[in-house]
Design a protein around this motif. Structure first.
Motif, PDB file in Angstrom:
ATOM      1  N   ASP A   1      -4.016   7.238  -3.797  1.00  0.00           N
ATOM      2  CA  ASP A   1      -3.880   7.512  -2.734  1.00  0.00           C
ATOM      3  C   ASP A   1      -4.985   7.180  -1.694  1.00  0.00           C
ATOM      4  OD1 ASP A   1      -2.820   9.996  -3.246  1.00  0.00           O
ATOM      5  OD2 ASP A   1      -4.462  11.777  -3.693  1.00  0.00           O
ATOM      6  N   SER A   2      -6.098   5.929  -2.084  1.00  0.00           N
ATOM      7  CA  SER A   2      -6.773   5.245  -1.610  1.00  0.00           C
ATOM      8  C   SER A   2      -6.173   4.084  -1.160  1.00  0.00           C
ATOM      9  CB  SER A   2      -7.968   4.610  -2.378  1.00  0.00           C
ATOM     10  OG  SER A   2      -7.445   3.638  -3.511  1.00  0.00           O
TER      11      SER A   2
ATOM     12  N   GLN B   1      -4.069  11.585  13.276  1.00  0.00           N
ATOM     13  CA  GLN B   1      -3.887  12.036  12.512  1.00  0.00           C
ATOM     14  C   GLN B   1      -2.394  12.614  12.069  1.00  0.00           C
ATOM     15  OE1 GLN B   1      -6.639  14.980  12.737  1.00  0.00           O
ATOM     16  NE2 GLN B   1      -8.681  14.031  13.016  1.00  0.00           N
TER      17      GLN B   1
ATOM     18  N   VAL C   1      -5.387   2.870   7.670  1.00  0.00           N
ATOM     19  CA  VAL C   1      -6.241   3.871   8.106  1.00  0.00           C
ATOM     20  C   VAL C   1      -7.085   3.242   8.550  1.00  0.00           C
ATOM     21  CG1 VAL C   1      -7.786   5.933   8.509  1.00  0.00           C
ATOM     22  CG2 VAL C   1      -5.787   5.904   7.396  1.00  0.00           C
ATOM     23  N   PHE C   2      -8.021   1.995   8.111  1.00  0.00           N
ATOM     24  CA  PHE C   2      -8.889   1.404   8.415  1.00  0.00           C
ATOM     25  C   PHE C   2      -8.420   0.219   9.523  1.00  0.00           C
ATOM     26  CE2 PHE C   2     -10.995  -3.035   7.410  1.00  0.00           C
ATOM     27  CZ  PHE C   2     -12.378  -1.946   7.925  1.00  0.00           C
TER      28      PHE C   2
ATOM     29  N   TYR D   1       1.455   9.424   5.125  1.00  0.00           N
ATOM     30  CA  TYR D   1       1.019   9.970   3.572  1.00  0.00           C
ATOM     31  C   TYR D   1       1.951  10.739   2.979  1.00  0.00           C
ATOM     32  CZ  TYR D   1      -1.389  12.516   0.065  1.00  0.00           C
ATOM     33  OH  TYR D   1      -1.864  12.382  -1.299  1.00  0.00           O
TER      34      TYR D   1
ATOM     35  N   TYR E   1       0.771  -1.180  -0.274  1.00  0.00           N
ATOM     36  CA  TYR E   1      -0.318   0.128   0.535  1.00  0.00           C
ATOM     37  C   TYR E   1       1.121   1.073  -0.417  1.00  0.00           C
ATOM     38  CZ  TYR E   1      -4.309  -2.897   0.226  1.00  0.00           C
ATOM     39  OH  TYR E   1      -5.288  -3.505   0.192  1.00  0.00           O
TER      40      TYR E   1
ATOM     41  N   HIS F   1      -5.858   2.611  12.602  1.00  0.00           N
ATOM     42  CA  HIS F   1      -6.062   2.998  13.292  1.00  0.00           C
ATOM     43  C   HIS F   1      -6.739   3.261  14.711  1.00  0.00           C
ATOM     44  CE1 HIS F   1      -9.523   6.763  14.726  1.00  0.00           C
ATOM     45  NE2 HIS F   1      -8.771   7.742  14.132  1.00  0.00           N
TER      46      HIS F   1
ATOM     47  N   PHE G   1      -0.360   9.531  10.269  1.00  0.00           N
ATOM     48  CA  PHE G   1      -0.652   9.011   9.329  1.00  0.00           C
ATOM     49  C   PHE G   1      -0.823  10.057   8.026  1.00  0.00           C
ATOM     50  CE2 PHE G   1      -4.591   6.183  11.290  1.00  0.00           C
ATOM     51  CZ  PHE G   1      -3.718   4.728  10.752  1.00  0.00           C
TER      52      PHE G   1
ATOM     53  N   LEU H   1      -3.722   4.988   1.487  1.00  0.00           N
ATOM     54  CA  LEU H   1      -4.263   5.253   2.940  1.00  0.00           C
ATOM     55  C   LEU H   1      -5.337   5.405   3.198  1.00  0.00           C
ATOM     56  CD1 LEU H   1      -1.998   6.803   4.699  1.00  0.00           C
ATOM     57  CD2 LEU H   1      -3.936   8.954   3.934  1.00  0.00           C
ATOM     58  N   ASP H   2      -6.345   5.053   3.291  1.00  0.00           N
ATOM     59  CA  ASP H   2      -7.509   4.530   2.934  1.00  0.00           C
ATOM     60  C   ASP H   2      -7.497   3.089   3.867  1.00  0.00           C
ATOM     61  OD1 ASP H   2      -8.650   6.965   2.755  1.00  0.00           O
ATOM     62  OD2 ASP H   2      -9.790   5.819   0.557  1.00  0.00           O
ATOM     63  N   THR H   3      -7.020   2.183   3.302  1.00  0.00           N
ATOM     64  CA  THR H   3      -6.413   1.006   4.083  1.00  0.00           C
ATOM     65  C   THR H   3      -5.991   0.447   5.354  1.00  0.00           C
ATOM     66  OG1 THR H   3      -7.063   0.029   1.374  1.00  0.00           O
ATOM     67  CG2 THR H   3      -6.237  -1.355   2.935  1.00  0.00           C
TER      68      THR H   3
END
Length: 183
Positions: free
Chosen positions: A15-16, A48, A22-23, A55, A6, A26, A51, A18-20
């Motif tokens: 950029d998505s 925050q 974070v999921f 990023y 990732y 977090h 992350f 990062l969503d993974t």
């Protein structure tokens, strides 16, 4: 996909990815920061910030050899920065804050022993507390803790042993105080 994959995706402009991350992390990262700082808002700020740094590094093409220890290292350093800044002006938790913290712990694990343990852990210095939290609450191995804190594995082992010894003394003393209050 692995966490490192990732990070590679971030460097390719996805950029998505990062969503993974974070999921996945977090909640764990928040729990770690909260245990070290004992402040919900500050812990969220640290998460925050962590992350954001992940990023930024991903966009630059950086891919760590092991993502998880690297991530905890970023969070740990952010916590250390906070403690350095706040060392002369630390705020004490109010009675309301203690009640709220007790309620949160009660909801999380419904065990009085856990609250007692966390309060006892929080009496340790940052260097011992961070090693113990990473090992027992974040389930990192010694080598991962060493990477996270940027210290040798033998230092991790030493801090673990001394931290557990100090913690044992705190728990015994607290138990004596509790027994004395009941007499």
């Amino acid at each position: 996909m692995q966490d490192e994959d990732y990070m590679r995706q971030l460097s390719f402009g996805n950029d998505s990815a990062l969503d993974t991350l974070v999921f996945r992390y977090h909640k764990l990262l928040y729990g770690y920061a909260y245990r070290l700082l004992q402040d919900e808002k500050l812990a969220e700020d640290i998460v925050q910030e962590t992350f954001l740094k992940i990023y930024q590094q991903g966009k630059k093409g950086y891919v760590p050899d092991q993502f998880k220890p690297w991530m905890y290292k970023i969070a740990t350093n952010s916590c250390k920065d906070y403690w350095r800044k706040a060392s002369t002006q630390r705020e004490h938790v109010t009675d309301k804050g203690e009640e709220r913290m007790a309620e949160v712990h009660s909801i999380i694990d419904r065990q009085v022993e856990r609250k007692w343990m966390i309060e006892s852990l929080n009496q340790l210095s940052f260097e011992y507390r961070s090693v113990l939290y990473l090992r027992f609450y974040q389930d990192l191995k010694y080598a991962e803790i060493a990477l996270t804190l940027d210290i040798p594995v033998n230092t991790v082992k030493g801090r673990m042993a001394r931290g557990l010894k100090y913690l044992e003394g705190i728990l015994i003393e607290d138990d004596r105080k509790g027994a004395g209050a009941n007499e």
